[in-house]
Design a protein around this motif. Structure first.
Motif, PDB file in Angstrom:
ATOM      1  N   ALA A 275       1.108   1.357  -2.890  1.00 17.94           N
ATOM      2  CA  ALA A 275       0.874   0.984  -3.698  1.00 17.94           C
ATOM      3  C   ALA A 275      -0.369   1.348  -4.272  1.00 17.94           C
ATOM      4  O   ALA A 275      -0.200   1.841  -5.553  1.00 17.94           O
ATOM      5  N   LEU A 276      -0.988   1.602  -3.854  1.00 20.26           N
ATOM      6  CA  LEU A 276      -2.422   2.696  -4.548  1.00 20.26           C
ATOM      7  C   LEU A 276      -1.696   3.916  -4.637  1.00 20.26           C
ATOM      8  O   LEU A 276      -1.731   4.267  -5.772  1.00 20.26           O
ATOM      9  N   ARG A 277      -1.278   4.646  -4.216  1.00 22.05           N
ATOM     10  CA  ARG A 277       0.136   5.628  -5.135  1.00 22.05           C
ATOM     11  C   ARG A 277       0.245   5.502  -6.176  1.00 22.05           C
ATOM     12  O   ARG A 277       0.211   6.017  -6.794  1.00 22.05           O
ATOM     13  N   ILE A 278       0.853   4.397  -6.229  1.00 24.38           N
ATOM     14  CA  ILE A 278       1.788   3.530  -7.972  1.00 24.38           C
ATOM     15  C   ILE A 278       1.010   3.576  -8.885  1.00 24.38           C
ATOM     16  O   ILE A 278       0.907   3.969  -9.550  1.00 24.38           O
ATOM     17  N   SER A 279      -0.112   2.587  -8.129  1.00 23.07           N
ATOM     18  CA  SER A 279      -0.620   2.666  -9.044  1.00 23.07           C
ATOM     19  C   SER A 279      -1.394   3.105  -9.971  1.00 23.07           C
ATOM     20  O   SER A 279      -1.890   3.405 -11.108  1.00 23.07           O
ATOM     21  N   ALA A 280      -2.082   4.578  -9.339  1.00 27.86           N
ATOM     22  CA  ALA A 280      -2.875   5.369  -9.639  1.00 27.86           C
ATOM     23  C   ALA A 280      -1.542   6.654 -10.450  1.00 27.86           C
ATOM     24  O   ALA A 280      -2.105   7.346 -11.248  1.00 27.86           O
ATOM     25  N   LYS A 281      -0.069   6.578 -10.116  1.00 28.38           N
ATOM     26  CA  LYS A 281       0.049   7.125 -10.926  1.00 28.38           C
ATOM     27  C   LYS A 281       1.122   6.846 -12.269  1.00 28.38           C
ATOM     28  O   LYS A 281       0.526   7.551 -13.251  1.00 28.38           O
ATOM     29  N   MET A 282       0.782   5.655 -11.859  1.00 23.93           N
ATOM     30  CA  MET A 282       1.451   4.580 -13.261  1.00 23.93           C
ATOM     31  C   MET A 282       0.365   4.543 -14.216  1.00 23.93           C
ATOM     32  O   MET A 282       0.731   3.413 -15.671  1.00 23.93           O
ATOM     33  N   GLY A 283      -0.981   4.437 -13.648  1.00 30.17           N
ATOM     34  CA  GLY A 283      -2.184   3.578 -14.611  1.00 30.17           C
ATOM     35  C   GLY A 283      -2.674   2.434 -14.104  1.00 30.17           C
ATOM     36  O   GLY A 283      -2.844   1.857 -15.481  1.00 30.17           O
ATOM     37  N   PHE A 284      -2.374   2.171 -13.404  1.00 27.74           N
ATOM     38  CA  PHE A 284      -2.145   0.470 -13.242  1.00 27.74           C
ATOM     39  C   PHE A 284      -3.959  -0.218 -12.798  1.00 27.74           C
ATOM     40  O   PHE A 284      -3.695  -0.307 -11.328  1.00 27.74           O
ATOM     41  N   LEU A 285      -4.707   0.079 -13.342  1.00 29.58           N
ATOM     42  CA  LEU A 285      -5.866  -0.566 -12.892  1.00 29.58           C
ATOM     43  C   LEU A 285      -6.291  -1.818 -12.553  1.00 29.58           C
ATOM     44  O   LEU A 285      -6.423  -1.682 -11.076  1.00 29.58           O
ATOM     45  N   PRO A 286      -5.513  -3.069 -13.389  1.00 26.07           N
ATOM     46  CA  PRO A 286      -5.911  -4.143 -13.048  1.00 26.07           C
ATOM     47  C   PRO A 286      -5.223  -4.558 -11.121  1.00 26.07           C
ATOM     48  O   PRO A 286      -6.135  -4.758 -10.479  1.00 26.07           O
ATOM     49  N   GLU A 287      -4.217  -3.543 -10.684  1.00 18.60           N
ATOM     50  CA  GLU A 287      -3.449  -4.324  -9.273  1.00 18.60           C
ATOM     51  C   GLU A 287      -4.170  -3.345  -8.090  1.00 18.60           C
ATOM     52  O   GLU A 287      -4.463  -3.645  -7.520  1.00 18.60           O
ATOM     53  N   GLY A 288      -5.251  -1.833  -8.631  1.00 14.78           N
ATOM     54  CA  GLY A 288      -5.606  -1.114  -8.078  1.00 14.78           C
ATOM     55  C   GLY A 288      -7.406  -2.063  -8.014  1.00 14.78           C
ATOM     56  O   GLY A 288      -7.159  -1.690  -6.686  1.00 14.78           O
ATOM     57  N   LYS A 289      -7.304  -2.732  -8.666  1.00 17.11           N
ATOM     58  CA  LYS A 289      -8.603  -3.099  -8.187  1.00 17.11           C
ATOM     59  C   LYS A 289      -8.275  -4.686  -7.653  1.00 17.11           C
ATOM     60  O   LYS A 289      -9.476  -4.961  -6.047  1.00 17.11           O
ATOM     61  N   GLN A 290      -6.929  -5.154  -7.876  1.00 20.68           N
ATOM     62  CA  GLN A 290      -6.355  -6.830  -6.648  1.00 20.68           C
ATOM     63  C   GLN A 290      -6.195  -5.895  -5.228  1.00 20.68           C
ATOM     64  O   GLN A 290      -6.320  -6.399  -4.325  1.00 20.68           O
ATOM     65  N   LEU A 291      -5.975  -4.931  -5.348  1.00 17.69           N
ATOM     66  CA  LEU A 291      -6.045  -4.188  -3.990  1.00 17.69           C
ATOM     67  C   LEU A 291      -7.470  -3.731  -2.942  1.00 17.69           C
ATOM     68  O   LEU A 291      -6.919  -3.693  -1.523  1.00 17.69           O
ATOM     69  N   HIS A 292      -8.114  -3.457  -4.311  1.00 19.42           N
ATOM     70  CA  HIS A 292      -9.345  -2.807  -3.257  1.00 19.42           C
ATOM     71  C   HIS A 292      -9.888  -4.358  -2.861  1.00 19.42           C
ATOM     72  O   HIS A 292     -10.272  -3.984  -2.151  1.00 19.42           O
ATOM     73  N   SER A 293     -10.020  -5.108  -3.757  1.00 21.44           N
ATOM     74  CA  SER A 293      -9.987  -6.022  -3.142  1.00 21.44           C
ATOM     75  C   SER A 293      -9.683  -6.736  -1.961  1.00 21.44           C
ATOM     76  O   SER A 293     -10.591  -7.576  -1.030  1.00 21.44           O
ATOM     77  N   HIS A 294      -8.533  -6.463  -1.844  1.00 23.18           N
ATOM     78  CA  HIS A 294      -7.503  -6.667  -0.653  1.00 23.18           C
ATOM     79  C   HIS A 294      -8.058  -6.540   0.308  1.00 23.18           C
ATOM     80  O   HIS A 294      -8.430  -6.699   1.741  1.00 23.18           O
ATOM     81  N   ALA A 295      -8.599  -4.938   0.185  1.00 24.53           N
ATOM     82  CA  ALA A 295      -9.172  -3.940   1.140  1.00 24.53           C
ATOM     83  C   ALA A 295      -9.744  -4.509   1.714  1.00 24.53           C
ATOM     84  O   ALA A 295     -10.214  -4.798   2.909  1.00 24.53           O
ATOM     85  N   ILE A 296     -10.706  -4.811   1.128  1.00 24.44           N
ATOM     86  CA  ILE A 296     -11.683  -5.277   1.825  1.00 24.44           C
ATOM     87  C   ILE A 296     -11.470  -6.455   2.375  1.00 24.44           C
ATOM     88  O   ILE A 296     -12.762  -6.905   3.529  1.00 24.44           O
ATOM     89  N   LYS A 297     -10.988  -7.520   2.139  1.00 23.01           N
ATOM     90  CA  LYS A 297     -11.121  -8.763   2.559  1.00 23.01           C
ATOM     91  C   LYS A 297      -9.916  -8.465   4.211  1.00 23.01           C
ATOM     92  O   LYS A 297     -10.947  -9.497   4.646  1.00 23.01           O
ATOM     93  N   SER A 298      -9.152  -7.985   4.563  1.00 18.78           N
ATOM     94  CA  SER A 298      -8.669  -7.087   4.459  1.00 18.78           C
ATOM     95  C   SER A 298      -9.267  -6.692   6.147  1.00 18.78           C
ATOM     96  O   SER A 298      -8.792  -6.238   7.705  1.00 18.78           O
ATOM     97  N   GLY A 299     -10.381  -5.818   5.801  1.00 19.13           N
ATOM     98  CA  GLY A 299     -11.296  -4.970   7.080  1.00 19.13           C
ATOM     99  C   GLY A 299     -10.978  -3.641   7.020  1.00 19.13           C
ATOM    100  O   GLY A 299     -11.001  -2.879   7.962  1.00 19.13           O
ATOM    101  N   ILE A 300      -9.807  -3.295   6.084  1.00 18.94           N
ATOM    102  CA  ILE A 300      -8.930  -2.136   6.191  1.00 18.94           C
ATOM    103  C   ILE A 300     -10.071  -0.473   4.813  1.00 18.94           C
ATOM    104  O   ILE A 300      -9.464   0.584   4.959  1.00 18.94           O
ATOM    105  N   ASN A 301     -10.854  -1.165   4.178  1.00 17.50           N
ATOM    106  CA  ASN A 301     -11.635  -0.264   3.419  1.00 17.50           C
ATOM    107  C   ASN A 301     -12.196   0.755   4.306  1.00 17.50           C
ATOM    108  O   ASN A 301     -12.514   1.562   3.751  1.00 17.50           O
ATOM    109  N   HIS A 302     -13.121   0.546   4.998  1.00 18.80           N
ATOM    110  CA  HIS A 302     -12.884   1.557   6.164  1.00 18.80           C
ATOM    111  C   HIS A 302     -12.444   2.554   6.229  1.00 18.80           C
ATOM    112  O   HIS A 302     -13.550   3.867   6.607  1.00 18.80           O
ATOM    113  N   ILE A 303     -11.515   3.279   6.665  1.00 14.98           N
ATOM    114  CA  ILE A 303     -10.335   3.867   6.303  1.00 14.98           C
ATOM    115  C   ILE A 303     -10.559   5.130   5.056  1.00 14.98           C
ATOM    116  O   ILE A 303     -10.433   4.763   4.200  1.00 14.98           O
ATOM    117  N   GLN A 304     -10.740   5.675   5.733  1.00 15.83           N
ATOM    118  CA  GLN A 304     -11.334   7.160   4.892  1.00 15.83           C
ATOM    119  C   GLN A 304      -9.751   7.532   3.825  1.00 15.83           C
ATOM    120  O   GLN A 304     -10.086   8.019   2.691  1.00 15.83           O
TER     121      GLN A 304
END
Length: 644
Positions: free
Chosen positions: A79-108
């Motif tokens: 989802a992050l790869r597609i968002s970056a390729k297509m320029g989906f910034l709002p969706e990318g920010k939602q993904l970032h928020s969900h990563a923090i909630k899910s506790g996977i935001n520490h994965i490099q």
């Protein structure tokens, strides 16, 4: 924090024309509390991070997909790869928020993908915030930021080289760069034309063991080529044993870019010996070398190789072929190469139109321009400037006005080069008021703008206006060049302003350190000759630090005719006949002087010399534009359909 220093590094922007982006402000680089709250509310409304229909469609996920699969790391990465390729910034920010909630935001790997998303969407404040918060940054993290800043339009106007700044921080952080890092950093040096920093980066590539890497070597050769350090570029090239096609192309282009056509062909021969035939970029550089060498025959041989390799189907190569023939004065061959092109873009049309314009065939250039408009292609700045120059040569006022309308319609009027071309076109078409208006519309006139107006006023006999503009130019802090002085001296000459003429002639060397050349001395001889000071004109002519040319001798003879000094005119004519023995106008000038004093035997002698030395005398002609058509005629011409 890196993000806190970013806004202060951006300089105020001054564009020649309106761009699609606005000048940076604090709102461009900071996320307000209101926006942050809205994002948080949005993230809390849905149960999953895939609320966007366009993102879901891009991933090919149905609405009843199970949450466990949806929240998996692999799908999150996709989802992050597609968002970056297509320029989906709002969706990318939602993904970032969900990563923090899910506790996977520490994965490099996910952090790097989020970083890539923000960079690709040009959300650099978010990128810097995330980058600062990363507990560990690997070489991929640094590469994303460095390459991203290289593409950032706003950062190009910064007083600091931000990619180099990050590269230094990377080295301080003991992160070892790879070849991708060096390519981006060298690209930043090329962008800023910073050869000194580039040499330091070159040293670092050697320390890091990339001195024989073909990809890094190509970037270094390009750096040295664009800074004019051809020797350094060749040394880098010679040290690389395993060379790919890109490296060969860059080396050939290096020589072509720096006007060393023979060396470019030598590299091409070496390239062929190693079994590489080259591609479109190779042959485009070779064709440019043929243009520089002025070798039409060599260009034809390259053309034959291009046809055998079917590279003539490439629009870039075909356009370069047209340019090569046009620059070698073979406009017919250029037209043939243009006519057989299957696909033509704006560059192709511009090349052939500019070719006809430089050849002095303005009518054909205008015909091609109309054909291009019928194909729904818009002209560029170079084409419009060339067409305006052609109109100036033809003194075609109506076409100049029509092109001016195209300039305004297509938004090219803020361009200084277009404004200068309009000034020249209107002045040579006799509309000095329109030329003055075009000058007034240029926001920041350059030296060419001022010089064009000075020469225009001088050409129209408005000496006082020419001198006024020259003084205004000096007041604005624009330093004149030799052409500007030719304009103001010519104005003084036509108006008989002796004192002013000598003042500006002396000012050249005294105030501006410009050594007068033959054109300036010609203006002074003409100035003194028109005023009747023939002895002073003769003294200046014989005191010149170089041999007199045809123009200065012609000016002296013309002055002798007006003031009846046959002896001095004979002295000048003897030199002129030896200098240009096949120029009929020189003999006619002297014949008229003898006729004016009734020396008919000398008239017959000079006319006999003209018949023996000159093939035919080309009659002088005049032309006038009526209803958009230019009519040409000579003295006592009865061949024209409207002659009376």
């Amino acid at each position: 924090m890196l993000c806190k220093s970013l806004p202060s590094l951006i300089l105020p922007l001054h564009f020649k024309r309106l761009l699609a982006i606005s000048a940076p402000s604090s709102s461009d680089f900071q996320i307000t509390a209101k926006n942050a709250e809205e994002q948080e509310d949005t993230s809390q409304k849905g149960s999953t991070f895939l609320q966007s229909a366009r993102l879901t469609a891009s991933l090919g996920i149905s609405e009843d997909t199970h949450d466990e699969k949806t929240t998996s790391t692999s799908l999150f990465s996709d989802a992050l790869r597609i968002s970056a390729k297509m320029g989906f910034l709002p969706e990318g920010k939602q993904l970032h928020s969900h990563a923090i909630k899910s506790g996977i935001n520490h994965i490099q790997s996910l952090q790097n993908q989020l970083l890539n998303l923000y960079v690709k969407c040009e959300a650099f404040v978010d990128a810097f915030n995330l980058f600062d918060e990363m507990p560990k940054r690997n070489v991929v993290s640094w590469n994303i930021m460095i390459s991203g800043l290289l593409c950032c339009q706003l950062c190009k106007f910064s007083s600091e080289n931000l990619p180099i700044f990050l590269f230094r921080k990377m080295l301080v952080g003991m992160v070892e760069p790879n070849y991708i890092t060096f390519i981006s950093v060298i690209g930043a040096c090329i962008e800023r034309n910073d050869i000194e920093i580039g040499k330091q980066v070159h040293c670092r590539t050697i320390k890091s063991g990339f001195y024989s890497n073909a990809v890094v070597g190509s970037a270094l050769v390009d750096l040295y080529a664009k800074s004019g350090s051809v020797g350094d570029a060749r040394r880098v090239f010679d040290k690389i044993r395993s060379r790919d096609l890109v490296l060969w192309n860059v080396m050939v282009s290096c020589y072509a870019l720096n006007g060393l056509g023979r060396e470019a062909f030598a590299v091409f021969e070496l390239m062929r010996c190693e079994g590489m035939m080259g591609d479109g970029f190779t042959f485009s550089s070779l064709l440019n070398s043929c243009s520089m060498l002025g070798s039409h025959e060599l260009g034809k041989q390259i053309h034959g190789v291009i046809i055998r390799l079917s590279l003539d189907l490439d629009v870039l190569v075909s356009s370069t072929l047209v340019d090569m023939y046009a620059k070698n004065g073979k406009i017919e061959d250029a037209r043939k190469a243009f006519d057989v092109m299957i696909v033509r873009n704006v560059v192709s049309w511009t090349t052939i139109v500019v070719g006809y314009g430089q050849k002095g065939e303005g009518k054909e250039a205008m015909k091609l321009f109309r054909r291009m408009l019928l194909e729904s292609l818009k002209p560029d700045e170079l084409m419009l400037a060339s067409l305006l120059s052609s109109c100036a040569t033809l003194a075609a006022l109506i076409e100049s006005v029509q092109l001016h309308a195209h300039v305004i319609k297509d938004g090219f009027d803020p361009f200084v080069s277009i404004g200068n071309a309009l000034i020249s076109a209107y002045s040579k078409c006799g509309s000095i008021s329109s030329a003055s208006q075009c000058f007034g519309l240029i926001s920041k006139p350059n030296l060419v703008s001022w010089t064009s107006m000075i020469c225009a006023y001088a050409f129209h006999g408005l000496a006082s206006k020419a001198i006024e503009f020259f003084e205004n130019m000096l007041h604005e802090g624009v330093n004149p060049d030799r052409i500007a002085f030719v304009g103001v001296l010519s104005a003084c000459s036509h108006a008989g302003l002796l004192d002013e003429g000598f003042h500006y002639f002396g000012s050249m060397r005294r105030d501006h350190h410009i050594i007068p050349d033959l054109e300036h001395y010609t203006c002074m001889v003409d100035l003194l000759g028109r005023a009747g000071h023939l002895d002073e004109a003769y003294n200046i002519l014989i005191s010149m630090p170089f041999k007199p040319g045809a123009n200065v001798l012609g000016a002296l003879i013309s002055a002798c005719r007006v003031h009846g000094n046959t002896e001095l005119s004979e002295w000048a004519a003897d030199i002129l006949f030896k200098l240009e023995p096949d120029e009929p106008v020189n003999y006619m000038l002297m014949s008229n002087i003898y006729a004016s004093v009734g020396s008919w035997s000398d008239v017959a002698r000079v006319r006999k010399m003209m018949r023996n030395s000159c093939v035919n005398k080309i009659p002088g002609c005049s032309w006038i534009e009526i209803c958009g058509k230019v009519h040409t005629f000579v003295s006592s011409d009865k061949s024209h359909t409207h002659a009376v």
